[in-house]
Design a protein around this motif. Structure first.
Motif, PDB file in Angstrom:
ATOM      1  N   ARG A   8      40.976  27.403  35.360  1.00 29.37           N
ATOM      2  CA  ARG A   8      41.333  26.022  35.666  1.00 29.37           C
ATOM      3  C   ARG A   8      41.323  25.770  37.180  1.00 29.37           C
ATOM      4  O   ARG A   8      40.809  24.763  37.657  1.00 29.37           O
ATOM      5  CB  ARG A   8      42.708  25.687  35.096  1.00 29.37           C
ATOM      6  CG  ARG A   8      42.677  25.433  33.609  1.00 29.37           C
ATOM      7  CD  ARG A   8      44.034  24.962  33.080  1.00 29.37           C
ATOM      8  NE  ARG A   8      44.281  25.703  31.861  1.00 29.37           N
ATOM      9  CZ  ARG A   8      45.100  26.728  31.754  1.00 29.37           C
ATOM     10  NH1 ARG A   8      45.797  27.134  32.794  1.00 29.37           N
ATOM     11  NH2 ARG A   8      45.247  27.343  30.602  1.00 29.37           N
ATOM     12  N   SER A   9      41.887  26.710  37.937  1.00 29.92           N
ATOM     13  CA  SER A   9      41.866  26.575  39.394  1.00 29.92           C
ATOM     14  C   SER A   9      40.443  26.640  39.925  1.00 29.92           C
ATOM     15  O   SER A   9      40.097  25.965  40.895  1.00 29.92           O
ATOM     16  CB  SER A   9      42.702  27.690  40.043  1.00 29.92           C
ATOM     17  OG  SER A   9      44.073  27.403  39.958  1.00 29.92           O
ATOM     18  N   GLN A  10      39.624  27.460  39.290  1.00 26.21           N
ATOM     19  CA  GLN A  10      38.230  27.585  39.698  1.00 26.21           C
ATOM     20  C   GLN A  10      37.530  26.228  39.627  1.00 26.21           C
ATOM     21  O   GLN A  10      36.742  25.874  40.501  1.00 26.21           O
ATOM     22  CB  GLN A  10      37.524  28.591  38.795  1.00 26.21           C
ATOM     23  CG  GLN A  10      36.131  29.002  39.242  1.00 26.21           C
ATOM     24  CD  GLN A  10      35.606  30.164  38.421  1.00 26.21           C
ATOM     25  OE1 GLN A  10      36.359  30.815  37.696  1.00 26.21           O
ATOM     26  NE2 GLN A  10      34.330  30.437  38.541  1.00 26.21           N
ATOM     27  N   THR A  59      46.239  30.334  43.495  1.00 26.25           N
ATOM     28  CA  THR A  59      45.266  29.928  42.479  1.00 26.25           C
ATOM     29  C   THR A  59      45.816  30.074  41.064  1.00 26.25           C
ATOM     30  O   THR A  59      45.632  29.195  40.222  1.00 26.25           O
ATOM     31  CB  THR A  59      43.969  30.731  42.616  1.00 26.25           C
ATOM     32  OG1 THR A  59      44.267  32.125  42.658  1.00 26.25           O
ATOM     33  CG2 THR A  59      43.212  30.349  43.875  1.00 26.25           C
ATOM     34  N   THR A  86      48.562  27.485  40.485  1.00 22.22           N
ATOM     35  CA  THR A  86      47.977  26.152  40.349  1.00 22.22           C
ATOM     36  C   THR A  86      47.373  25.966  38.956  1.00 22.22           C
ATOM     37  O   THR A  86      47.560  24.925  38.311  1.00 22.22           O
ATOM     38  CB  THR A  86      46.890  25.924  41.414  1.00 22.22           C
ATOM     39  OG1 THR A  86      47.467  26.070  42.715  1.00 22.22           O
ATOM     40  CG2 THR A  86      46.281  24.533  41.288  1.00 22.22           C
ATOM     41  N   GLY A  87      46.663  26.981  38.482  1.00 21.18           N
ATOM     42  CA  GLY A  87      46.096  26.915  37.136  1.00 21.18           C
ATOM     43  C   GLY A  87      47.161  26.770  36.073  1.00 21.18           C
ATOM     44  O   GLY A  87      46.974  26.073  35.063  1.00 21.18           O
ATOM     45  N   SER A 121      40.041  34.725  45.972  1.00 25.25           N
ATOM     46  CA  SER A 121      41.417  34.240  46.070  1.00 25.25           C
ATOM     47  C   SER A 121      42.376  35.414  46.059  1.00 25.25           C
ATOM     48  O   SER A 121      41.971  36.571  45.979  1.00 25.25           O
ATOM     49  CB  SER A 121      41.717  33.266  44.921  1.00 25.25           C
ATOM     50  OG  SER A 121      41.631  33.925  43.671  1.00 25.25           O
ATOM     51  N   PRO A 163      42.341  25.740  45.997  1.00 25.85           N
ATOM     52  CA  PRO A 163      42.454  24.778  44.886  1.00 25.85           C
ATOM     53  C   PRO A 163      42.931  23.401  45.310  1.00 25.85           C
ATOM     54  O   PRO A 163      42.866  22.448  44.528  1.00 25.85           O
ATOM     55  CB  PRO A 163      43.458  25.448  43.941  1.00 25.85           C
ATOM     56  CG  PRO A 163      44.230  26.388  44.805  1.00 25.85           C
ATOM     57  CD  PRO A 163      43.278  26.859  45.857  1.00 25.85           C
ATOM     58  N   CYS A 198      38.091  24.294  42.667  1.00 19.79           N
ATOM     59  CA  CYS A 198      37.444  24.844  43.864  1.00 19.79           C
ATOM     60  C   CYS A 198      35.942  24.587  43.915  1.00 19.79           C
ATOM     61  O   CYS A 198      35.309  24.819  44.952  1.00 19.79           O
ATOM     62  CB  CYS A 198      37.689  26.355  43.952  1.00 19.79           C
ATOM     63  SG  CYS A 198      39.429  26.833  44.087  1.00 19.79           S
TER      64      CYS A 198
END
Length: 359
Positions: A178-180, A344, A347-348, A295, A321, A183
């Protein structure tokens, strides 16, 4: 079963990443123009409280989370944490497309005994229905997730000790994915359709995850992390572990450290990532990784972007992120820039406030 933890939509949920050396937290809200970073926090943790992603001292971890609780707005009482490592299993299985949710759940429980290498009374299961199988339209792809119940319960208890209600226990690789997605905007425009890998380098473990066109393809844990670099400093300069960590973070090492400890660690790090990429390519049949995000705490090591770009031939950047995210008024932007790559996973997890499913 984790249905009550994994499938209910929540709001203003704090994402809490319980690592080996620190606990990280992120709180997001959602506005008309996208996500808003309302708050973040990071608190160090005593060594040994978490080993190989497993909580060893619930009380100690809970006390660190309690410090996080004091710095996060009190209205955010619910939290999401994640399990990872060898106790977590994810598999794509194929089920009859005509089954409804309840029938799927019953069928999966029947078949789980042959799919999960642990006694079922020690495991918690959840699943997500994906797309219809391309090769056989009579089947639907189902993402099955399983985790040792004791790992889940340890995180729930630690969150409760820290003053939070554990609303979601997720899988770390899903949080990374999800964080990816956040980004991707740091990369060239064609990244949306390309194969993008993210390597999250923690203190003792590294998670390698790959997506293509927004779809999660692969994830793998490696027992390797920034602690190896710290141990080299301990050995080379006769420091305690704590002194070495402090010197590493504050850049208070002698000029000679570049070739004495940094270069050897960079070489090992590059080899670990090269091996992870090769294992993915071999197992997936995909020809190459187009972009690489880095990360975790070790992402702050100088020169890592250029080193990996040059040595691996893959365009590499440090993940952030919050790159295009609106920042709340109380956010310390200078501090955020320094630790953004470490946030990261948190955040996800915080993004689970807005999505009822894993990915």
């Amino acid at each position: 079963m984790l249905d009550n933890l994994w499938k209910k939509k929540t709001t203003m949920m704090v994402g809490i990443d319980i690592g080996s050396h620190a606990v990280k937290a992120v709180l997001l809200s959602q506005g008309s123009e996208g996500y808003i970073l309302e708050d973040f926090a990071i608190e160090p943790m005593a060594r040994g409280s978490v080993v190989d992603r497993e909580i060893q001292d619930i009380e100690a971890v809970g006390n660190v989370i309690a410090k996080i609780r004091q710095s996060i707005p009190m209205k955010a009482k619910e939290a999401a944490a994640a399990v990872s490592g060898q106790t977590v299993i994810t598999k794509i299985i194929y089920m009859d497309v005509s089954l409804n949710e309840e029938e799927l759940a019953s069928q999966i429980e029947i078949e789980a005994d042959s799919l999960i290498p642990y006694p079922l009374d020690e495991v918690s299961l959840d699943f997500e229905t994906l797309e219809v199988n391309e090769s056989d339209p009579s089947k639907v792809n189902v993402l099955l997730s399983a985790a040792r119940t004791e790992s889940i319960e340890a995180r729930v208890e630690a969150l409760e000790v820290g003053g939070f209600f554990a609303k979601v226990i997720d899988v770390e690789s899903y949080a990374i994915s999800r964080s990816q997605d956040l980004c991707i905007s740091q990369l060239p425009e064609d990244a949306l359709d390309k194969t993008v890998a993210i390597v999250d380098i923690g203190a003792t473990m590294t998670l390698f995850s790959v997506t293509k066109a927004g779809k999660h393809l692969y994830s793998r844990d490696q027992k390797f992390g920034g602690e190896q670099y710290t141990r080299s400093i301990v050995s080379y300069y006769n420091k305690t572990f704590e002194e070495a960590e402090d010197a590493k973070i504050k850049n208070e090492l002698p000029p000679s450290y570049t070739f004495e400890v940094l270069a050897p660690f960079q070489t090992i790090l590059m080899q670990q990532i090269r091996r992870a990429i090769q294992m993915f390519l071999t197992s997936s049949g995909i020809k190459k990784v187009d972009y690489l995000l880095v990360s975790g705490g070790t992402a702050s090591i100088e020169g890592i972007e250029s080193l990996l770009t040059e040595e691996l031939g893959v365009h590499t950047i440090i993940a952030n992120p919050f790159h295009e995210m609106t920042l709340g008024q109380s956010i310390d932007q200078e501090k955020l820039v320094k630790i953004a790559p470490q946030l990261t996973v948190a955040t996800g997890l915080a993004l689970r406030s807005f999505t009822p499913w894993h990915i």
